[in-house]
Design a protein around this motif. Structure first.
Motif, PDB file in Angstrom:
ATOM      1  N   SER A 113       0.828  -1.208   0.000  1.00  0.00           N
ATOM      2  CA  SER A 113       0.000   0.000   0.000  1.00  0.00           C
ATOM      3  C   SER A 113       0.860   1.255   0.000  1.00  0.00           C
ATOM      4  O   SER A 113       0.526   2.255  -0.664  1.00  0.00           O
ATOM      5  CB  SER A 113      -0.934  -0.006   1.214  1.00  0.00           C
ATOM      6  OG  SER A 113      -1.844  -1.071   1.140  1.00  0.00           O
ATOM      7  N   ILE A 114       1.977   1.207   0.722  1.00  0.00           N
ATOM      8  CA  ILE A 114       2.885   2.367   0.755  1.00  0.00           C
ATOM      9  C   ILE A 114       3.494   2.602  -0.623  1.00  0.00           C
ATOM     10  O   ILE A 114       3.616   3.746  -1.087  1.00  0.00           O
ATOM     11  CB  ILE A 114       3.977   2.163   1.823  1.00  0.00           C
ATOM     12  CG1 ILE A 114       3.360   2.186   3.218  1.00  0.00           C
ATOM     13  CG2 ILE A 114       5.055   3.241   1.697  1.00  0.00           C
ATOM     14  CD1 ILE A 114       4.342   1.857   4.324  1.00  0.00           C
ATOM     15  N   ILE A 115       3.874   1.523  -1.311  1.00  0.00           N
ATOM     16  CA  ILE A 115       4.452   1.666  -2.654  1.00  0.00           C
ATOM     17  C   ILE A 115       3.423   2.233  -3.625  1.00  0.00           C
ATOM     18  O   ILE A 115       3.724   3.152  -4.407  1.00  0.00           O
ATOM     19  CB  ILE A 115       4.974   0.298  -3.149  1.00  0.00           C
ATOM     20  CG1 ILE A 115       6.165  -0.149  -2.295  1.00  0.00           C
ATOM     21  CG2 ILE A 115       5.382   0.385  -4.615  1.00  0.00           C
ATOM     22  CD1 ILE A 115       6.657  -1.543  -2.624  1.00  0.00           C
ATOM     23  N   LEU A 116       2.207   1.692  -3.591  1.00  0.00           N
ATOM     24  CA  LEU A 116       1.153   2.193  -4.481  1.00  0.00           C
ATOM     25  C   LEU A 116       0.810   3.652  -4.182  1.00  0.00           C
ATOM     26  O   LEU A 116       0.583   4.453  -5.099  1.00  0.00           O
ATOM     27  CB  LEU A 116      -0.094   1.322  -4.361  1.00  0.00           C
ATOM     28  CG  LEU A 116       0.040  -0.121  -4.852  1.00  0.00           C
ATOM     29  CD1 LEU A 116      -1.237  -0.898  -4.574  1.00  0.00           C
ATOM     30  CD2 LEU A 116       0.373  -0.167  -6.328  1.00  0.00           C
ATOM     31  N   LEU A 117       0.790   3.997  -2.887  1.00  0.00           N
ATOM     32  CA  LEU A 117       0.517   5.381  -2.511  1.00  0.00           C
ATOM     33  C   LEU A 117       1.631   6.303  -2.997  1.00  0.00           C
ATOM     34  O   LEU A 117       1.358   7.414  -3.493  1.00  0.00           O
ATOM     35  CB  LEU A 117       0.365   5.490  -0.992  1.00  0.00           C
ATOM     36  CG  LEU A 117       0.130   6.898  -0.442  1.00  0.00           C
ATOM     37  CD1 LEU A 117      -1.178   7.473  -0.975  1.00  0.00           C
ATOM     38  CD2 LEU A 117       0.146   6.888   1.078  1.00  0.00           C
ATOM     39  N   ALA A 118       2.886   5.860  -2.899  1.00  0.00           N
ATOM     40  CA  ALA A 118       4.010   6.674  -3.359  1.00  0.00           C
ATOM     41  C   ALA A 118       3.945   6.886  -4.871  1.00  0.00           C
ATOM     42  O   ALA A 118       4.187   8.002  -5.370  1.00  0.00           O
ATOM     43  CB  ALA A 118       5.327   6.004  -2.964  1.00  0.00           C
TER      44      ALA A 118
ATOM     45  N   GLY B 216      -8.914  -0.958  -3.652  1.00  0.00           N
ATOM     46  CA  GLY B 216      -9.506  -2.266  -3.912  1.00  0.00           C
ATOM     47  C   GLY B 216      -8.833  -3.372  -3.117  1.00  0.00           C
ATOM     48  O   GLY B 216      -9.499  -4.255  -2.556  1.00  0.00           O
ATOM     49  N   LEU B 217      -7.500  -3.348  -3.041  1.00  0.00           N
ATOM     50  CA  LEU B 217      -6.773  -4.373  -2.284  1.00  0.00           C
ATOM     51  C   LEU B 217      -7.046  -4.278  -0.790  1.00  0.00           C
ATOM     52  O   LEU B 217      -7.002  -5.300  -0.083  1.00  0.00           O
ATOM     53  CB  LEU B 217      -5.270  -4.245  -2.557  1.00  0.00           C
ATOM     54  CG  LEU B 217      -4.808  -4.562  -3.989  1.00  0.00           C
ATOM     55  CD1 LEU B 217      -3.315  -4.289  -4.131  1.00  0.00           C
ATOM     56  CD2 LEU B 217      -5.129  -6.005  -4.367  1.00  0.00           C
ATOM     57  N   ASN B 218      -7.317  -3.078  -0.314  1.00  0.00           N
ATOM     58  CA  ASN B 218      -7.592  -2.890   1.116  1.00  0.00           C
ATOM     59  C   ASN B 218      -9.084  -2.905   1.437  1.00  0.00           C
ATOM     60  O   ASN B 218      -9.483  -2.550   2.549  1.00  0.00           O
ATOM     61  CB  ASN B 218      -6.984  -1.573   1.607  1.00  0.00           C
ATOM     62  CG  ASN B 218      -5.469  -1.565   1.512  1.00  0.00           C
ATOM     63  OD1 ASN B 218      -4.824  -2.621   1.593  1.00  0.00           O
ATOM     64  ND2 ASN B 218      -4.894  -0.378   1.335  1.00  0.00           N
ATOM     65  N   ALA B 219      -9.917  -3.279   0.462  1.00  0.00           N
ATOM     66  CA  ALA B 219     -11.367  -3.333   0.642  1.00  0.00           C
ATOM     67  C   ALA B 219     -11.958  -1.974   1.006  1.00  0.00           C
ATOM     68  O   ALA B 219     -12.918  -1.884   1.780  1.00  0.00           O
ATOM     69  CB  ALA B 219     -11.733  -4.376   1.699  1.00  0.00           C
ATOM     70  N   ASP B 220     -11.370  -0.916   0.422  1.00  0.00           N
ATOM     71  CA  ASP B 220     -11.843   0.446   0.659  1.00  0.00           C
ATOM     72  C   ASP B 220     -12.327   1.111  -0.634  1.00  0.00           C
ATOM     73  O   ASP B 220     -12.295   2.346  -0.748  1.00  0.00           O
ATOM     74  CB  ASP B 220     -10.741   1.296   1.285  1.00  0.00           C
ATOM     75  CG  ASP B 220     -10.361   0.841   2.685  1.00  0.00           C
ATOM     76  OD1 ASP B 220     -11.260   0.335   3.382  1.00  0.00           O
ATOM     77  OD2 ASP B 220      -9.180   0.989   3.066  1.00  0.00           O
ATOM     78  N   ILE B 221     -12.771   0.330  -1.603  1.00  0.00           N
ATOM     79  CA  ILE B 221     -13.158   0.890  -2.886  1.00  0.00           C
ATOM     80  C   ILE B 221     -14.363   1.808  -2.760  1.00  0.00           C
ATOM     81  O   ILE B 221     -14.592   2.665  -3.630  1.00  0.00           O
ATOM     82  CB  ILE B 221     -13.434  -0.243  -3.894  1.00  0.00           C
ATOM     83  CG1 ILE B 221     -13.491   0.302  -5.325  1.00  0.00           C
ATOM     84  CG2 ILE B 221     -14.719  -0.969  -3.530  1.00  0.00           C
ATOM     85  CD1 ILE B 221     -12.226   0.898  -5.812  1.00  0.00           C
ATOM     86  N   ASP B 222     -15.138   1.660  -1.684  1.00  0.00           N
ATOM     87  CA  ASP B 222     -16.300   2.542  -1.505  1.00  0.00           C
ATOM     88  C   ASP B 222     -15.892   3.986  -1.263  1.00  0.00           C
ATOM     89  O   ASP B 222     -16.729   4.893  -1.349  1.00  0.00           O
ATOM     90  CB  ASP B 222     -17.171   2.040  -0.357  1.00  0.00           C
ATOM     91  CG  ASP B 222     -16.398   1.949   0.954  1.00  0.00           C
ATOM     92  OD1 ASP B 222     -15.142   1.910   0.903  1.00  0.00           O
ATOM     93  OD2 ASP B 222     -17.045   1.926   2.011  1.00  0.00           O
TER      94      ASP B 222
END
Length: 363
Positions: free
Chosen positions: A185-190, A259-265
């Motif tokens: 998640s940190i890599i994707l956020l960066a 999506g990977l963190n189940a936060d797509i909403d």
């Protein structure tokens, strides 16, 4: 009567001497007694003996040469004077804008003659983009309060996540839309945030490059020594292509992380998600018709131009996308563009009652 070199001379009782002057033959009449002596059109009265005939002929030759030389010189001076007068009149008739345009054309021709350098002025914009990416990395990975890296205890105090996952001592979670508690998640956020930070200077230049009235003023200042204001459309097109691509990357990495963190909403439940989704959907309508040849051939210019003005809506959505400094980085250039456009539309337009337009083409 004698006719020589298109000249007719009446000399019934005269001694005629033929001389060669500048490739043409001239016959000089000489009279005797009390008759008039024609010396280059000037009458001479008197007698002429055999001894004085040669002297009189020489005088006539010198006078003719002087007359012909003076006439040729006078004609040349008259021609030069007439050309100078016409040139001065044309310069006076030219307006200031016309003379300025000619000067600019000479400047461009001189620039093209000397050859263009590989280093362009707008390459400096990418330098600022690099600095912006460096600031983004520092913001992400410096420890709190200098950056967003927080300990598990600090994250638990925020209340969005229980703490860092995957055995990490520090992670990022200042608010729910940029919460990354594991390595992926940190890599994707960066990746998502660096692409946006890289585009910040390009966002500004996309709007400023189309402020035609401002650029028209600046191109008459000393700034033209470093900035080619006539090259703004090329800059706008290049930066628009880069922003169009990286906007897709930015949105993709955010949505993948959610999506990977189940936060797509978060995509439709938060202001950041809704504004980002709107910008994501508008971007292809703005960029693709102007860039992709297959679409350009199938859409009229008026349609593509109308879709391009969706960039105003795009800029407004970005103002609500983030709570950071985006208000200044995009809001001010977009506002300058709108003011410049309204000024040109309301002030710089002129009424032409009788106009005739003719298309220049193959015919």
């Amino acid at each position: 009567m004698q006719q020589t070199n298109n000249r007719t001379i009446n000399a019934p009782d005269a001694v005629a001497e033929e001389i060669d002057i500048e490739g043409g033959y001239y016959t000089l009449p000489v009279s005797f007694g009390d008759e008039n002596h024609s010396d280059s059109g000037n009458p001479v009265r008197g007698s002429c003996s055999d001894g004085s005939l040669s002297t009189l002929a020489k005088r006539s030759v010198a006078a003719v040469k002087k007359t012909i030389g003076t006439s040729s010189k006078t004609k040349k001076q008259t021609k030069e004077t007439e050309e100078s007068r016409v040139l001065r009149m044309n310069v006076r008739r030219m307006s200031l804008s016309t003379r300025t345009s000619l000067a600019e054309r000479d400047h461009v021709e001189l620039y093209e003659k000397n050859g263009s350098s590989r280093v362009k002025w707008w390459h400096a914009i990418f330098f600022f983009s690099g600095i912006s990416v460096l600031c983004c990395l520092c913001q992400l990975f410096l420890p709190y309060p200098y950056g967003l890296m927080m300990t598990s205890t600090q994250i638990a105090e925020v209340g969005i996540a229980p703490g860092c996952g995957g055995g990490l001592e520090r992670c990022i979670c200042p608010r729910e839309t940029i919460c990354a508690t594991d390595t992926l998640s940190i890599i994707l956020l960066a990746l998502a945030r660096c692409s946006a930070f890289f585009d910040y200077p390009l966002y500004m230049m996309m709007f400023l490059s189309k402020c035609h009235n401002i650029n028209n003023v600046c191109r008459r200042t000393v700034l033209r020594e470093w900035i080619d204001f006539g090259d703004m459309h090329k800059v706008h097109r290049l930066f628009g292509i880069i922003v169009g691509i990286e906007t897709m990357f930015h949105s993709f990495f955010h949505m993948l992380r959610w999506g990977l963190n189940a936060d797509i909403d978060l995509l439709w439940k938060t202001t950041t998600g809704i504004s980002g989704l709107a910008a994501f959907m508008i971007t292809p309508l703005i960029c693709w018709p102007m860039v992709i040849p297959a679409i350009k051939e199938r859409l009229a210019f008026e349609v593509r131009k109308g879709l391009h003005y969706l960039s105003i809506v795009w800029a407004i959505t970005l103002l609500f996308h983030s709570k950071s400094r985006i208000y200044y980085l995009i809001g001010i250039p977009a506002l300058m563009y709108m003011v410049d456009y309204l000024f040109g539309y309301l002030v710089r337009n002129s009424l032409i009652e009788n106009a005739f337009f003719e298309r220049y083409g193959e015919n």
